[in-house]
Design a protein around this motif. Structure first.
Motif, PDB file in Angstrom:
ATOM      1  N   THR A 162       0.834  -1.200   0.000  1.00  8.71           N
ATOM      2  CA  THR A 162       0.000   0.000   0.000  1.00  8.71           C
ATOM      3  C   THR A 162       0.868   1.248   0.000  1.00  8.71           C
ATOM      4  O   THR A 162       0.599   2.199  -0.737  1.00  8.71           O
ATOM      5  N   LEU A 163       1.929   1.236   0.794  1.00  5.55           N
ATOM      6  CA  LEU A 163       2.838   2.375   0.847  1.00  5.55           C
ATOM      7  C   LEU A 163       3.534   2.587  -0.492  1.00  5.55           C
ATOM      8  O   LEU A 163       3.636   3.718  -0.976  1.00  5.55           O
ATOM      9  N   LEU A 164       3.986   1.500  -1.105  1.00  3.25           N
ATOM     10  CA  LEU A 164       4.644   1.599  -2.401  1.00  3.25           C
ATOM     11  C   LEU A 164       3.679   2.123  -3.468  1.00  3.25           C
ATOM     12  O   LEU A 164       4.041   2.997  -4.270  1.00  3.25           O
ATOM     13  N   ALA A 165       2.447   1.619  -3.462  1.00  5.73           N
ATOM     14  CA  ALA A 165       1.453   2.095  -4.424  1.00  5.73           C
ATOM     15  C   ALA A 165       1.141   3.570  -4.203  1.00  5.73           C
ATOM     16  O   ALA A 165       1.010   4.337  -5.165  1.00  5.73           O
ATOM     17  N   LEU A 166       1.067   3.988  -2.936  1.00  5.89           N
ATOM     18  CA  LEU A 166       0.804   5.389  -2.623  1.00  5.89           C
ATOM     19  C   LEU A 166       1.935   6.278  -3.137  1.00  5.89           C
ATOM     20  O   LEU A 166       1.683   7.337  -3.726  1.00  5.89           O
ATOM     21  N   LEU A 167       3.172   5.854  -2.948  1.00  6.10           N
ATOM     22  CA  LEU A 167       4.308   6.636  -3.437  1.00  6.10           C
ATOM     23  C   LEU A 167       4.311   6.749  -4.955  1.00  6.10           C
ATOM     24  O   LEU A 167       4.609   7.816  -5.513  1.00  6.10           O
ATOM     25  N   ILE A 168       3.976   5.679  -5.639  1.00  3.60           N
ATOM     26  CA  ILE A 168       3.921   5.701  -7.105  1.00  3.60           C
ATOM     27  C   ILE A 168       2.824   6.649  -7.585  1.00  3.60           C
ATOM     28  O   ILE A 168       3.036   7.446  -8.504  1.00  3.60           O
ATOM     29  N   VAL A 169       1.660   6.573  -6.962  1.00  2.00           N
ATOM     30  CA  VAL A 169       0.545   7.449  -7.351  1.00  2.00           C
ATOM     31  C   VAL A 169       0.889   8.911  -7.084  1.00  2.00           C
ATOM     32  O   VAL A 169       0.629   9.790  -7.920  1.00  2.00           O
ATOM     33  N   LEU A 170       1.486   9.201  -5.927  1.00  2.00           N
ATOM     34  CA  LEU A 170       1.876  10.577  -5.614  1.00  2.00           C
ATOM     35  C   LEU A 170       2.933  11.104  -6.581  1.00  2.00           C
ATOM     36  O   LEU A 170       2.870  12.259  -7.006  1.00  2.00           O
ATOM     37  N   ALA A 171       3.896  10.260  -6.946  1.00  2.00           N
ATOM     38  CA  ALA A 171       4.916  10.675  -7.906  1.00  2.00           C
ATOM     39  C   ALA A 171       4.292  10.967  -9.271  1.00  2.00           C
ATOM     40  O   ALA A 171       4.627  11.961  -9.919  1.00  2.00           O
ATOM     41  N   ALA A 172       3.380  10.110  -9.713  1.00  4.29           N
ATOM     42  CA  ALA A 172       2.715  10.322 -11.001  1.00  4.29           C
ATOM     43  C   ALA A 172       1.868  11.591 -10.984  1.00  4.29           C
ATOM     44  O   ALA A 172       1.867  12.360 -11.951  1.00  4.29           O
ATOM     45  N   ALA A 173       1.165  11.810  -9.883  1.00  2.00           N
ATOM     46  CA  ALA A 173       0.337  13.021  -9.784  1.00  2.00           C
ATOM     47  C   ALA A 173       1.209  14.269  -9.772  1.00  2.00           C
ATOM     48  O   ALA A 173       0.904  15.263 -10.442  1.00  2.00           O
ATOM     49  N   GLY A 174       2.304  14.229  -9.032  1.00  4.01           N
ATOM     50  CA  GLY A 174       3.223  15.370  -9.001  1.00  4.01           C
ATOM     51  C   GLY A 174       3.818  15.663 -10.368  1.00  4.01           C
ATOM     52  O   GLY A 174       3.920  16.817 -10.788  1.00  4.01           O
ATOM     53  N   TYR A 175       4.193  14.612 -11.085  1.00  3.42           N
ATOM     54  CA  TYR A 175       4.744  14.779 -12.429  1.00  3.42           C
ATOM     55  C   TYR A 175       3.709  15.397 -13.367  1.00  3.42           C
ATOM     56  O   TYR A 175       4.017  16.307 -14.136  1.00  3.42           O
ATOM     57  N   SER A 176       2.477  14.914 -13.286  1.00  5.28           N
ATOM     58  CA  SER A 176       1.414  15.444 -14.150  1.00  5.28           C
ATOM     59  C   SER A 176       1.147  16.912 -13.856  1.00  5.28           C
ATOM     60  O   SER A 176       1.002  17.720 -14.783  1.00  5.28           O
ATOM     61  N   VAL A 177       1.081  17.262 -12.590  1.00  2.00           N
ATOM     62  CA  VAL A 177       0.855  18.662 -12.222  1.00  2.00           C
ATOM     63  C   VAL A 177       2.005  19.525 -12.723  1.00  2.00           C
ATOM     64  O   VAL A 177       1.797  20.612 -13.265  1.00  2.00           O
ATOM     65  N   TRP A 178       3.235  19.049 -12.566  1.00  2.00           N
ATOM     66  CA  TRP A 178       4.411  19.805 -13.021  1.00  2.00           C
ATOM     67  C   TRP A 178       4.369  20.031 -14.526  1.00  2.00           C
ATOM     68  O   TRP A 178       4.594  21.127 -15.009  1.00  2.00           O
ATOM     69  N   LYS A 179       4.061  18.980 -15.305  1.00  2.07           N
ATOM     70  CA  LYS A 179       4.059  19.097 -16.764  1.00  2.07           C
ATOM     71  C   LYS A 179       2.914  19.963 -17.278  1.00  2.07           C
ATOM     72  O   LYS A 179       3.058  20.627 -18.298  1.00  2.07           O
ATOM     73  N   LEU A 180       1.782  19.948 -16.586  1.00  6.82           N
ATOM     74  CA  LEU A 180       0.608  20.675 -17.075  1.00  6.82           C
ATOM     75  C   LEU A 180       0.469  22.082 -16.488  1.00  6.82           C
ATOM     76  O   LEU A 180      -0.379  22.841 -16.936  1.00  6.82           O
ATOM     77  N   ALA A 181       1.299  22.412 -15.523  1.00  3.85           N
ATOM     78  CA  ALA A 181       1.212  23.734 -14.892  1.00  3.85           C
ATOM     79  C   ALA A 181       1.703  24.811 -15.863  1.00  3.85           C
ATOM     80  O   ALA A 181       2.548  24.552 -16.714  1.00  3.85           O
ATOM     81  N   PRO A 182       1.183  26.018 -15.730  1.00  3.20           N
ATOM     82  CA  PRO A 182       1.681  27.126 -16.557  1.00  3.20           C
ATOM     83  C   PRO A 182       3.175  27.374 -16.282  1.00  3.20           C
ATOM     84  O   PRO A 182       3.666  27.117 -15.178  1.00  3.20           O
ATOM     85  N   SER A 226       4.850  30.031 -15.804  1.00  2.00           N
ATOM     86  CA  SER A 226       5.154  30.982 -14.734  1.00  2.00           C
ATOM     87  C   SER A 226       5.104  30.316 -13.356  1.00  2.00           C
ATOM     88  O   SER A 226       5.943  30.581 -12.499  1.00  2.00           O
ATOM     89  N   LEU A 227       4.147  29.428 -13.157  1.00  2.00           N
ATOM     90  CA  LEU A 227       4.048  28.709 -11.880  1.00  2.00           C
ATOM     91  C   LEU A 227       5.227  27.753 -11.714  1.00  2.00           C
ATOM     92  O   LEU A 227       5.820  27.667 -10.640  1.00  2.00           O
ATOM     93  N   ARG A 228       5.575  27.036 -12.784  1.00  2.00           N
ATOM     94  CA  ARG A 228       6.721  26.119 -12.713  1.00  2.00           C
ATOM     95  C   ARG A 228       7.989  26.885 -12.371  1.00  2.00           C
ATOM     96  O   ARG A 228       8.805  26.435 -11.574  1.00  2.00           O
ATOM     97  N   HIS A 229       8.162  28.060 -12.966  1.00  5.41           N
ATOM     98  CA  HIS A 229       9.356  28.857 -12.710  1.00  5.41           C
ATOM     99  C   HIS A 229       9.394  29.332 -11.252  1.00  5.41           C
ATOM    100  O   HIS A 229      10.435  29.281 -10.607  1.00  5.41           O
ATOM    101  N   ARG A 230       8.256  29.783 -10.733  1.00  7.76           N
ATOM    102  CA  ARG A 230       8.204  30.232  -9.328  1.00  7.76           C
ATOM    103  C   ARG A 230       8.504  29.081  -8.374  1.00  7.76           C
ATOM    104  O   ARG A 230       9.228  29.241  -7.396  1.00  7.76           O
ATOM    105  N   LEU A 231       7.947  27.909  -8.650  1.00  6.93           N
ATOM    106  CA  LEU A 231       8.202  26.751  -7.798  1.00  6.93           C
ATOM    107  C   LEU A 231       9.666  26.320  -7.874  1.00  6.93           C
ATOM    108  O   LEU A 231      10.275  25.978  -6.859  1.00  6.93           O
ATOM    109  N   ALA A 232      10.226  26.336  -9.071  1.00  7.01           N
ATOM    110  CA  ALA A 232      11.625  25.940  -9.231  1.00  7.01           C
ATOM    111  C   ALA A 232      12.559  26.907  -8.518  1.00  7.01           C
ATOM    112  O   ALA A 232      13.584  26.502  -7.970  1.00  7.01           O
TER     113      ALA A 232
END
Length: 86
Positions: A3-23, A25-31
């Motif tokens: 369950t922990l491993l699956a949760l980490l994989i899902v969180l990583a995928a969600a984070g990657y998707s948000v990063w790629k789809l974010a505007p 300007s937001l990516r630059h501010r976060l970076a």
């Protein structure tokens, strides 16, 4: 453990998707915040700067909305970049 491993994989995928789809300007501010965050967690100045540079480079090259992929405007017109070469 599974369950922990699956949760980490899902969180990583969600984070990657948000990063790629974010505007861009937001990516630059976060970076730009990765350097101070690394310093706050005890990283050396050199390491924090290296992390910040890599994050800013990743933000600039992530594409997406406002990514500035080039002067051809192929995405806006539905044409490929190499259309004019034929």
């Amino acid at each position: 453990m599974q369950t922990l491993l699956a949760l980490l994989i899902v969180l990583a995928a969600a984070g990657y998707s948000v990063w790629k789809l974010a505007p861009a300007s937001l990516r630059h501010r976060l970076a730009a915040q990765t350097g101070p965050l690394a310093r706050a967690t005890g990283a050396s100045e050199r390491t924090a700067r290296r992390i910040e540079i890599k994050a800013l480079d990743a933000a600039a090259n992530a594409g997406g909305c406002g990514g500035g992929c080039g002067p051809c405007k192929g995405c806006a017109t539905g044409q490929d970049k190499d259309d004019g070469a034929a």
